[in-house]
Design a protein around this motif. Structure first.
Motif, PDB file in Angstrom:
ATOM      1  N   UNK A   1      69.382   9.697  79.534  1.00 61.56           N
ATOM      2  CA  UNK A   1      67.937   9.944  79.443  1.00 61.56           C
ATOM      3  C   UNK A   1      67.566  11.262  80.107  1.00 61.56           C
ATOM      4  N   UNK A   2      66.465  11.828  79.657  1.00 60.31           N
ATOM      5  CA  UNK A   2      65.966  13.063  80.241  1.00 60.31           C
ATOM      6  C   UNK A   2      64.907  12.727  81.284  1.00 60.31           C
ATOM      7  N   UNK A   3      65.098  13.243  82.489  1.00 63.19           N
ATOM      8  CA  UNK A   3      64.167  12.968  83.574  1.00 63.19           C
ATOM      9  C   UNK A   3      63.737  14.283  84.217  1.00 63.19           C
ATOM     10  N   UNK A   4      62.713  14.231  85.035  1.00 62.38           N
ATOM     11  CA  UNK A   4      62.317  15.406  85.816  1.00 62.38           C
ATOM     12  C   UNK A   4      63.449  15.727  86.792  1.00 62.38           C
ATOM     13  N   UNK A   5      63.800  17.002  86.910  1.00 65.43           N
ATOM     14  CA  UNK A   5      64.905  17.405  87.782  1.00 65.43           C
ATOM     15  C   UNK A   5      64.682  16.983  89.228  1.00 65.43           C
ATOM     16  N   UNK A   6      63.437  16.900  89.644  1.00 65.33           N
ATOM     17  CA  UNK A   6      63.164  16.533  91.035  1.00 65.33           C
ATOM     18  C   UNK A   6      63.429  15.057  91.304  1.00 65.33           C
ATOM     19  N   UNK A   7      63.655  14.265  90.251  1.00 65.66           N
ATOM     20  CA  UNK A   7      63.927  12.839  90.408  1.00 65.66           C
ATOM     21  C   UNK A   7      65.429  12.532  90.538  1.00 65.66           C
ATOM     22  N   UNK A   8      66.271  13.554  90.464  1.00 63.31           N
ATOM     23  CA  UNK A   8      67.715  13.357  90.633  1.00 63.31           C
ATOM     24  C   UNK A   8      68.007  12.879  92.052  1.00 63.31           C
ATOM     25  N   UNK A   9      68.959  11.956  92.184  1.00 60.26           N
ATOM     26  CA  UNK A   9      69.341  11.459  93.510  1.00 60.26           C
ATOM     27  C   UNK A   9      70.862  11.575  93.673  1.00 60.26           C
ATOM     28  N   UNK A  10      71.354  11.571  94.915  1.00 56.68           N
ATOM     29  CA  UNK A  10      72.808  11.589  95.133  1.00 56.68           C
ATOM     30  C   UNK A  10      73.470  10.400  94.450  1.00 56.68           C
ATOM     31  N   UNK A  11      74.515  10.671  93.676  1.00 55.37           N
ATOM     32  CA  UNK A  11      75.212   9.616  92.941  1.00 55.37           C
ATOM     33  C   UNK A  11      74.897   9.612  91.458  1.00 55.37           C
ATOM     34  N   UNK A  12      73.864  10.344  91.059  1.00 53.79           N
ATOM     35  CA  UNK A  12      73.533  10.427  89.631  1.00 53.79           C
ATOM     36  C   UNK A  12      74.650  11.140  88.871  1.00 53.79           C
ATOM     37  N   UNK A  13      74.894  10.699  87.640  1.00 56.40           N
ATOM     38  CA  UNK A  13      75.850  11.359  86.754  1.00 56.40           C
ATOM     39  C   UNK A  13      75.047  12.160  85.736  1.00 56.40           C
ATOM     40  N   UNK A  14      75.298  13.467  85.692  1.00 55.98           N
ATOM     41  CA  UNK A  14      74.544  14.355  84.818  1.00 55.98           C
ATOM     42  C   UNK A  14      75.458  15.034  83.803  1.00 55.98           C
ATOM     43  N   UNK A  15      74.882  15.440  82.706  1.00 59.90           N
ATOM     44  CA  UNK A  15      75.603  16.208  81.696  1.00 59.90           C
ATOM     45  C   UNK A  15      74.984  17.605  81.631  1.00 59.90           C
ATOM     46  N   UNK A  16      75.847  18.597  81.699  1.00 61.99           N
ATOM     47  CA  UNK A  16      75.402  19.994  81.632  1.00 61.99           C
ATOM     48  C   UNK A  16      76.088  20.658  80.456  1.00 61.99           C
ATOM     49  N   UNK A  17      75.298  21.293  79.607  1.00 59.84           N
ATOM     50  CA  UNK A  17      75.834  21.965  78.426  1.00 59.84           C
ATOM     51  C   UNK A  17      75.764  23.478  78.601  1.00 59.84           C
ATOM     52  N   UNK A  18      76.391  24.183  77.670  1.00 62.22           N
ATOM     53  CA  UNK A  18      76.388  25.645  77.707  1.00 62.22           C
ATOM     54  C   UNK A  18      74.953  26.164  77.692  1.00 62.22           C
ATOM     55  N   UNK A  19      74.644  27.042  78.635  1.00 62.31           N
ATOM     56  CA  UNK A  19      73.315  27.624  78.713  1.00 62.31           C
ATOM     57  C   UNK A  19      72.347  26.855  79.597  1.00 62.31           C
ATOM     58  N   UNK A  20      72.731  25.647  80.021  1.00 53.66           N
ATOM     59  CA  UNK A  20      71.856  24.860  80.884  1.00 53.66           C
ATOM     60  C   UNK A  20      71.820  25.425  82.299  1.00 53.66           C
ATOM     61  N   UNK A  21      70.717  25.186  82.972  1.00 50.81           N
ATOM     62  CA  UNK A  21      70.624  25.494  84.393  1.00 50.81           C
ATOM     63  C   UNK A  21      71.074  24.268  85.169  1.00 50.81           C
ATOM     64  N   UNK A  22      71.874  24.480  86.197  1.00 55.35           N
ATOM     65  CA  UNK A  22      72.368  23.366  87.003  1.00 55.35           C
ATOM     66  C   UNK A  22      71.220  22.872  87.878  1.00 55.35           C
ATOM     67  N   UNK A  23      70.820  21.602  87.754  1.00 57.40           N
ATOM     68  CA  UNK A  23      69.617  21.113  88.443  1.00 57.40           C
ATOM     69  C   UNK A  23      69.817  20.654  89.884  1.00 57.40           C
ATOM     70  N   UNK A  24      71.065  20.582  90.351  1.00 59.60           N
ATOM     71  CA  UNK A  24      71.304  20.105  91.719  1.00 59.60           C
ATOM     72  C   UNK A  24      72.730  20.446  92.131  1.00 59.60           C
ATOM     73  N   UNK A  25      73.049  20.242  93.418  1.00 55.61           N
ATOM     74  CA  UNK A  25      74.441  20.370  93.863  1.00 55.61           C
ATOM     75  C   UNK A  25      75.240  19.249  93.206  1.00 55.61           C
ATOM     76  N   UNK A  26      76.306  19.610  92.501  1.00 52.91           N
ATOM     77  CA  UNK A  26      77.060  18.599  91.768  1.00 52.91           C
ATOM     78  C   UNK A  26      78.562  18.789  91.940  1.00 52.91           C
ATOM     79  N   UNK A  27      79.294  17.702  91.701  1.00 53.17           N
ATOM     80  CA  UNK A  27      80.756  17.711  91.698  1.00 53.17           C
ATOM     81  C   UNK A  27      81.216  17.449  90.268  1.00 53.17           C
ATOM     82  N   UNK A  28      82.066  18.320  89.730  1.00 52.70           N
ATOM     83  CA  UNK A  28      82.572  18.144  88.375  1.00 52.70           C
ATOM     84  C   UNK A  28      83.520  16.945  88.348  1.00 52.70           C
TER      85      UNK A  28
END
Length: 211
Positions: free
Chosen positions: A142-169
């Protein structure tokens, strides 16, 4: 009490997932998201009250060494002012205190400029942050507001996307992935990220380096 992860770059994806109690099939549950939001708040840069120009100038004179130099300049000025021999020398007697004061003033100017530059850099980072993120929760993407991301969330990032938070691949759908992070590190070239964990000796390295 909820704890945040330390040195995820030196942990395997499985260890990171286990730490947050999350799976790549389901993501976080709604109840778990609420717990994380209560513990860590929103995914936004802290708002700091901007200092006035006067406050920035005063701050430059709070350093112990600067205060010692300022006191030395004051003492040197008073000695030159009250010393009869110094009075005969005229302005030459005041060279030393004036030199010290000039150095302190220049130091204050540079300090204020650096502080102002840092504030502008933070404002620039806020403008670069994306408005939304694509996240897996309760088994659904689902698409959510970036400010609603929490530690432990699994995100998908595609080519050209801006990284919305500190993440581990944790998984790559392509052979490699490179991130342009010049705003954070000043590097002119994109940096490749890896799924594999870094060596344990690199726990204190810059997190943006590899993972």
């Amino acid at each position: 009490m909820a704890k945040n992860i330390e040195a995820p770059q030196c942990m395997t994806p499985e260890q990171v997932l286990a730490f947050y109690g999350v799976s790549t099939e389901k993501g976080l549950s709604a109840s778990r998201v609420k717990e994380q939001q209560d513990a860590f708040g929103k995914n936004v840069l802290d708002e700091q009250e901007k200092k006035s120009l006067l406050a920035l100038v005063i701050e430059q004179f709070e350093d112990s060494l600067v205060r010692i130099l300022l006191a030395s300049a004051t003492v040197s000025f008073l000695l030159a002012f009250f010393d009869e021999e110094a009075a005969k020398e005229g302005l030459k007697a005041y060279v030393e205190p004036f030199v010290i004061l000039t150095i302190l003033i220049l130091n204050a100017i540079v300090g204020v400029w650096q502080e102002s530059k840092a504030e502008k850099a933070l404002d620039a980072l806020k403008k670069l942050a994306p408005d939304t993120a694509f996240v897996l929760r309760d088994g659904e993407w689902q698409t959510i507001d970036a400010e609603e991301i929490v530690p432990g969330d699994i995100l998908e990032v595609k080519v050209g996307d801006k990284v919305p938070a500190d993440m581990r691949v944790i998984k790559l759908k392509t052979t490699t992935i490179k991130i342009e992070q010049s705003q954070l590190t000043g590097e002119s070239q994109s940096v490749a990220k890896e799924v594999t964990a870094l060596d344990g000796s690199l726990k204190k390295c810059v997190i943006q380096e590899k993972c």
